[in-house]
Design an enzyme around this catalytic site. Sequence first.
Site, PDB file in Angstrom:
ATOM      1  N   TYR A 108       9.332  15.886   0.599  1.00 63.19           N
ATOM      2  CA  TYR A 108       9.101  17.128   0.021  1.00 63.19           C
ATOM      3  C   TYR A 108       8.418  17.250  -1.553  1.00 63.19           C
ATOM      4  CZ  TYR A 108       9.258  19.521   4.864  1.00 63.19           C
ATOM      5  OH  TYR A 108      10.232  19.528   5.747  1.00 63.19           O
TER       6      TYR A 108
ATOM      7  N   ARG B  78       1.365   1.188  14.960  1.00 62.46           N
ATOM      8  CA  ARG B  78       1.471   1.117  13.477  1.00 62.46           C
ATOM      9  C   ARG B  78       1.906  -0.172  13.512  1.00 62.46           C
ATOM     10  NH1 ARG B  78       6.173   4.647  10.304  1.00 62.46           N
ATOM     11  NH2 ARG B  78       4.784   3.959   9.215  1.00 62.46           N
TER      12      ARG B  78
ATOM     13  N   HIS C 232      15.284  12.722  11.829  1.00 64.26           N
ATOM     14  CA  HIS C 232      13.956  12.555  13.020  1.00 64.26           C
ATOM     15  C   HIS C 232      13.393  11.585  12.923  1.00 64.26           C
ATOM     16  CE1 HIS C 232      11.695  15.554   9.933  1.00 64.26           C
ATOM     17  NE2 HIS C 232      11.635  14.072  10.260  1.00 64.26           N
ATOM     18  N   HIS C 233      12.966  11.033  11.989  1.00 65.89           N
ATOM     19  CA  HIS C 233      12.839   9.413  11.454  1.00 65.89           C
ATOM     20  C   HIS C 233      12.852   8.293  12.658  1.00 65.89           C
ATOM     21  CE1 HIS C 233      10.447  11.403   8.253  1.00 65.89           C
ATOM     22  NE2 HIS C 233      11.055  11.362   7.946  1.00 65.89           N
TER      23      HIS C 233
ATOM     24  N   GLU D 264      12.348  13.352   0.383  1.00 64.71           N
ATOM     25  CA  GLU D 264      10.542  12.382  -0.178  1.00 64.71           C
ATOM     26  C   GLU D 264       9.851  13.188  -0.533  1.00 64.71           C
ATOM     27  OE1 GLU D 264      11.052  10.321  -3.263  1.00 64.71           O
ATOM     28  OE2 GLU D 264       8.309  10.197  -3.204  1.00 64.71           O
TER      29      GLU D 264
ATOM     30  N   HIS E 213      13.258  11.719   4.165  1.00 63.17           N
ATOM     31  CA  HIS E 213      12.862  12.934   3.847  1.00 63.17           C
ATOM     32  C   HIS E 213      12.713  13.871   2.874  1.00 63.17           C
ATOM     33  CE1 HIS E 213      10.674  15.316   6.758  1.00 63.17           C
ATOM     34  NE2 HIS E 213      10.923  16.291   6.137  1.00 63.17           N
TER      35      HIS E 213
ATOM     36  N   ASP F 192       6.877  22.256 -26.482  1.00 68.27           N
ATOM     37  CA  ASP F 192       6.699  20.541 -25.587  1.00 68.27           C
ATOM     38  C   ASP F 192       7.931  20.685 -24.467  1.00 68.27           C
ATOM     39  OD1 ASP F 192       6.660  17.398 -25.027  1.00 68.27           O
ATOM     40  OD2 ASP F 192       6.182  17.906 -27.143  1.00 68.27           O
TER      41      ASP F 192
ATOM     42  N   HIS G  46       1.122  -1.273   0.492  1.00 66.03           N
ATOM     43  CA  HIS G  46       0.256   0.020  -0.117  1.00 66.03           C
ATOM     44  C   HIS G  46       0.938   1.098   0.218  1.00 66.03           C
ATOM     45  CE1 HIS G  46      -2.740   3.232   1.362  1.00 66.03           C
ATOM     46  NE2 HIS G  46      -2.410   3.578   1.795  1.00 66.03           N
TER      47      HIS G  46
ATOM     48  N   THR H 177       7.281  26.557   6.456  1.00 60.60           N
ATOM     49  CA  THR H 177       6.027  26.401   6.082  1.00 60.60           C
ATOM     50  C   THR H 177       4.529  27.078   6.342  1.00 60.60           C
ATOM     51  OG1 THR H 177       7.222  24.711   5.966  1.00 60.60           O
ATOM     52  CG2 THR H 177       4.970  24.337   6.032  1.00 60.60           C
TER      53      THR H 177
ATOM     54  N   LYS I  10       4.356  29.982   3.828  1.00 58.61           N
ATOM     55  CA  LYS I  10       3.365  29.608   3.131  1.00 58.61           C
ATOM     56  C   LYS I  10       2.000  29.867   3.585  1.00 58.61           C
ATOM     57  CE  LYS I  10       5.193  27.425   0.231  1.00 58.61           C
ATOM     58  NZ  LYS I  10       6.017  27.713  -1.278  1.00 58.61           N
TER      59      LYS I  10
ATOM     60  N   SER J 293      12.862   6.620 -13.699  1.00 59.85           N
ATOM     61  CA  SER J 293      11.958   6.648 -14.020  1.00 59.85           C
ATOM     62  C   SER J 293      11.992   8.297 -13.799  1.00 59.85           C
ATOM     63  CB  SER J 293      11.172   5.837 -14.240  1.00 59.85           C
ATOM     64  OG  SER J 293       9.885   7.200 -14.056  1.00 59.85           O
ATOM     65  N   SER J 294      11.536   8.566 -12.417  1.00 57.60           N
ATOM     66  CA  SER J 294      12.034   9.792 -11.462  1.00 57.60           C
ATOM     67  C   SER J 294      12.963  10.314 -11.858  1.00 57.60           C
ATOM     68  CB  SER J 294      11.516   8.937 -10.265  1.00 57.60           C
ATOM     69  OG  SER J 294      10.438   8.606  -9.849  1.00 57.60           O
TER      70      SER J 294
ATOM     71  N   TRP K 232       6.906  -0.502   3.933  1.00 59.48           N
ATOM     72  CA  TRP K 232       7.611   0.052   2.550  1.00 59.48           C
ATOM     73  C   TRP K 232       8.885   0.857   3.067  1.00 59.48           C
ATOM     74  CZ3 TRP K 232       9.336   5.873   1.615  1.00 59.48           C
ATOM     75  CH2 TRP K 232       9.528   6.227   2.670  1.00 59.48           C
TER      76      TRP K 232
ATOM     77  N   SER L 226      -0.987  27.585  -4.935  1.00 59.47           N
ATOM     78  CA  SER L 226      -0.437  28.348  -5.073  1.00 59.47           C
ATOM     79  C   SER L 226      -0.913  29.280  -6.566  1.00 59.47           C
ATOM     80  CB  SER L 226       1.695  29.387  -4.903  1.00 59.47           C
ATOM     81  OG  SER L 226       1.642  28.785  -3.985  1.00 59.47           O
TER      82      SER L 226
END
Lengths: 377, 529
Positions: B260, B453, B305-306, B258, B256, B108, B79, B331, B334, B172-173, B144, B271
Site C-alpha cells: 500500500y 513463478r 494471505h501471502h 509495503e 503487505h 520547503d 529485479h 478500494t 475509490k 532513507s525511507s 526478493w 485523484s
Amino acid sequence: MKLKRMLALPALAVMPAVADDTVRLNLREGVTEISQRVYDLHMTIFYICCVIGVIVFGTMFWSMFRHRKSKGRTPAKFHESIRVEVLWTIIPFLILAGMAYPATTTLIHMENTDDADVTVQVTASQWKWHYKYFDHDVEYYSLLATPDQQIHNKLPKGENYLLEVDRPLVVPTGKKIRFLITSDDVIHSWWVPDFAVKKDANPGFINEAWTIVDKPGIYRGQCAELCGNNHGFMPVVVIAKEPAEYEKWITNMEVKQRKAREREQELLSMEMSKDELMKMGEKVYNGICAACHQPNGQGVQGVFPALAGSPVTTGKDSITKHIDTVVHGVKGTAMQAFGTQLSMQELAAVITYERNAWGNDTGDLVQAADVNKVMNP
Amino acid sequence: MSTTVDTLHHEEHHDHKPSGITRWLFTTNHKDIGTLYLWFSFLMFLIGGSMAMVIRAELFQPGLQLVEPHFFNQMTTVHGLVMIFGAVMPAFTGLANWLVPMMIGAPDMALPRMNNWSFWILPFAFIILLSSLFMEGGGPAMGWTFYAPLSTTYSNDSTALFVFSVHIMGISSIMGAINVIVTIMNLRAPGMTYMKMPMFVWTWFITAFLLIAVMPVLAGAVTMVLTDKYFGTSFFDASGGGDPVMFQHIFWFFGHPEVYIMILPSFGIISAIIPTFTRKKLFGYSSMVYATASIAILSFLVWAHHMFTTGMPVVAELFFMYCTMLIAVPTGVKIFNWVATMWRGAMSFETPMLFALAFVILFTIGGFSGLMLAITPVDFQYHDTYFVVAHFHYVLVTGAIFSVMAAVYYWLPKWTGHMYDETLAKFHFWASVISVNVLFFPMHFVGLAGMPRRIPDYSVQFADINQIVSIGGFAFGLSQLIFLWVVIKCARGGEKAAAKPWEGAEGLEWTIPSPAPYHTFEKPPKIEG
C-alpha cells in the site's frame, strides 16, 4: 498449426473459460471432489469480477464517449452524494459476504485430514522428493527424469519435458490419502494441480494435506516454492491406481525393497572392479551430484565447491573424510547427507568416480565395505 | 515571523544557488532533491528493467539458452529489489518532495538537511546491492522475499551486502517519511485545514505513517537473517528452536503495508489528474480520505494471505481471508468515486489523463485478480504461479508506475517551464499501454494452467504464451526510451508553459509561475473559504 493457435489466442482471451487441449488457459477442474469445488469457486469469483468490470468500465467508457469537452459539454457541478456512497459500500460488502460462505465451507473441508486410509510422508530436499508409506515398509526418492541434453537443447524435448520423474508416487483411487509434508533443507512446496493440493514443506515442521483421487491416471505437478538453483527442475508425478492394482504394486515393492537391503549386506563382502565402479559412479553423479557440483566437477564459484582438484577428493589420506562428507553431509551448508539416499554400492561408486574423474586420477578404489565402515563404525 | 519572511523575500529576486556538481551534492532545496529522486528512480527503472529483459529472453523458449538457473535466480531477485526500493519508492518520494510543499503553501520541506541525507545515502545502498552481483558466487538469488533458510544457511556471502543495502534503503525511507509528516503537520498555509489538503498530500501523509510503522520491521527481519547466518542465532532454524515460517510472518507484516506504500500515493495522483481533465470536482473527497485511511489500517491485518500454503490453522486462514476480502470495499469506493467524477464531466484526453484512465482500468483488473487470490481455497491453486506474477505486475506497473508517468506528464510543465511534446507523449502512452497488456495479461493464463513463478525453464505446454509475453516485454522495455526522450526534450526547451497550463487544474502549485522559482511561498498564501 502453431500459427493457427496463436491467432486463436485473442479470441480465447475474451473467454478464458473455453478449455482447449493444446493451449490450456484456465484452471484445471482436476480429478477430486475438492479440485472440482475449487474450480467452481474460481469460476464464480471470476464471473463476479466480470460483471463488476462490465458495469464499472461500461460507465467509464460511456462517460469517455459522451461526456467529453470536444462535444461541447459543460461539466456538472455535483461532487457528493451520501446515498450512492453508502450504497456502493454496502453492495460490494454483501457480494463479498455471499462469496465468503462457500469459500469457508470448502476451506474447512480441505483442512480436515481425519480418517485417512493411507498415509504417505513426503520429504523434500534440494531438488527431489522422498516418499515413505506408513502402512508398508516402502520408501524411495523421486527425481527429475528429463535428461540434461534436453534441457540444454541438445536433444528434442519430450512430451512431458520437466514433468517426468524416475519413480512416481503411487496411490490408490477412492481412498483418503493423507500426506505428511516436511523438508530436509529449505522450504519447498508440494503441488499437484489436479488434486488442488499445494502445501509448503517446511524444515523442522510437518504439514498435513489430503486427497481422494476418483480417476486412475498420471498426474503431474511441480515444486511451487523457490528452493534454490534447481527449483524449476523438481517435478511431482503421482500415479493413481485401482485399489487392487495398488495393493499388488505395494506388496511387490515391499518385497523388492527388502530383498535389495538383504542383497546389499551380501554385497559388502564383494569387490567391484574399477570399470564397474566408474560406470555406476558416473550415472549416480550425473543424476544427483551434478546439479550443484556441475557435470565437469567445477562447481559454481562461491556457491558450490569444485570437486576437480579439491583436497577432499584428491588428498592422499582424504578417503575417509571424502566418504564421511558424502555420507553425512556438511552441516550448515547445502551439502546433504547422502547416506540415507543411496545404497552403499552407489556411494562407493560415486566416491570412486569423484576421485578418478576430471583429471583427479588418484587411482583410489572405494568399495561398499569401506563405506559401511564409516556408516556403521 | 515577519522578519524571517522579509529576509527570505529578499533572496527571491536572485534565486541564489550554487552551480555545478556542488549544487546537487549539498542541496537542501526540495525541488532539487525531488529532481534527484526522480532521475535516480528512472535510472533504477532502466536497470531493473534490463534485468527483466534477461528474464524474458531466457523464458522466450523452453530449455536453458542464455543463462544458468543460478544467474536467473539472481535476476528475478535483484529485479524485484531494484524495482520496489529503487524505482517505485524513490519516485514517490521525489514527487512528494516537489509537490507537497507547493501544494500546502510551504517554502520547503520541514527538515531540509535530513532531506539531502535521505537522498544521498540511496545511491550507496544500490551500489552495494548491485555490486554484489559481481562477487564470487553472484548476488542474492533467494527471491526478493528472501525466505529463510534459503537466505541464511543456503545463501552465499552476498547476503551480508544485501542486508546492509536494505538497512540503508530503510533508513532513507524512514527519514523521507518523517520529513513528509513533519512538513504536513507544521507547514500548512494558514487556513489549510486537514480536510482541505489535496488528495496527494493526504495519501502521502498516510503512506508516511505506514513507512514509519513497517520499515523497522523489515530492518528487524534482515538483521535476524544476518545473525542467523553469521552469528549463530536460530530465529528461523528449527534445529535451534526457531521457525522458518516465523520469518514469513515478520516479512509480510512489513510486506503487505509495503504494497500500500507503493499504491496510496498513486491514488492521490489519480485523484488530482482526473478532476483536472474532467473539469469537475473530485467526487466524494471526504470518503476518499476515509477510504485511504481504512485501507492503511486494514493493510496491517492481511499479511498472512501471502502465506496460505504454509500450513496455518484453519481459523487463521479464515481470519486473513475475510480481512483481505474486506479491503476490496474501500478500494472499490475509490474506483467508484473516480468513475463518478468522470460522470457528466467535460473530459479531454491529454497524456496525463490517458495514463490516469489506463490506471483506473488496469489497476482495477489487478484488484480483481487480488480478490480472486483472497479466496483461500482457490489461492492454493494460484499461489506461486504466474497468476500471482500477473496480479502484482498489474497493480505495480500499470498501477504505481503508470501513475508516476501520469504525474510526470502532469507536473512537467510546472517543473521545467515548458510543455512536453504531446504527440510523442501520446505515442509513448499507446506503445506502453498496448505492450504492457501483451506482456502481463497472458501471464494470467499460464499461471492458471499451472506454470510456477521463478523458474528458468518450463514444460513445453507453456511455450506459445511465454513467447507472446516476452515479445510484449521487449516492446514495453523499448517504449520507455520514448519516455526518456520526451522528458529530456521538455527539460531542454519547448513551448512556454503558463502558470496553469491545464484548464481545469486546481491547487496552490498552479498559482506560482512555471517553471516554479527556486524558492516558493516564502510568504504563506492565504487559503480562502
